[in-house]
Scaffold this active site. Structure first.
Site, PDB file in Angstrom:
ATOM      1  CB  CYS A   1      53.711 140.040  51.946  1.00 36.02           C
ATOM      2  SG  CYS A   1      53.135 138.772  50.820  1.00 36.02           S
TER       3      CYS A   1
ATOM      4  CB  CYS B   1      53.108 136.066  49.948  1.00 35.72           C
ATOM      5  SG  CYS B   1      54.304 137.381  50.143  1.00 35.72           S
TER       6      CYS B   1
ATOM      7  CB  CYS C   1      50.373 142.475  53.205  1.00 39.91           C
ATOM      8  SG  CYS C   1      49.520 143.451  54.430  1.00 39.91           S
TER       9      CYS C   1
END
Length: 169
Positions: free
Chosen positions: A86, A94, A10
């Site tokens: 994410c 991302c 993430c």
């Protein structure tokens, strides 16, 4: 028994990917070694994530916010799976993982961005944890040794859509 390495990515590596790493390591029954990293790590694990892990009796020892660059260096574990968690809808960038691991996007709203009371923030973390753990449980139920690459890729993408149907209504 084959042991698979899984990397959860993430942006900040302080909440979602940390929760996923801890949960898969606890539930993977030795079949999986989970890791987490971020494209722009916060440098510390969110205290609400640590609180939630403790509440669920999940080990948080050794968890830390780190850059995904650590996993691109020589000597780093070779990944079999890389999942981005994410939330693209929130405008986050991302990271894309190079190489040959199976990849999927399992976007989850960032609980670290929740505002308001501590109770409101805890609820945001619980929602994120519920989504992450549901997807990991589905992943754990896959017959990995029986699926070819194409079928496995489809299944991983399907898992990434679990829970998003309710968010689009």
């Amino acid at each position: 028994m084959t042991r698979y390495n899984v990397l959860f990515l993430c942006t900040g590596n302080s909440a979602r990917s940390i929760l996923a790493e801890a949960y898969l390591n606890a539930t993977g029954k030795g079949r999986f070694a989970a890791y987490s990293a971020g494209s722009h790590p916060q440098g510390k694990v969110n205290p609400f994530a640590l609180e939630l892990l403790a509440k669920h009796r999940l080990d948080s020892a050794g968890l830390r916010s780190k850059s995904w660059d650590e996993f691109a260096r020589a000597g780093a574990p070779v990944m079999d799976f890389v999942f981005t968690v994410c939330d693209q809808a929130a405008g986050e960038v991302c990271p894309m993982w190079p190489g040959r691991p199976m990849t999927a996007h399992w976007g989850v709203d960032d609980p670290a961005k929740a505002e308001g009371t501590d109770e409101h923030k805890r609820k945001a973390f619980m929602r994120a944890f519920a989504e992450v753990s549901t997807r990991i449980n589905l992943f754990l139920s896959l017959p990995l040794d029986k699926l070819d690459g194409l079928a496995l890729g489809r299944k991983l993408a399907e898992i990434g859509r679990v829970g998003t149907e309710a968010n689009t209504e």
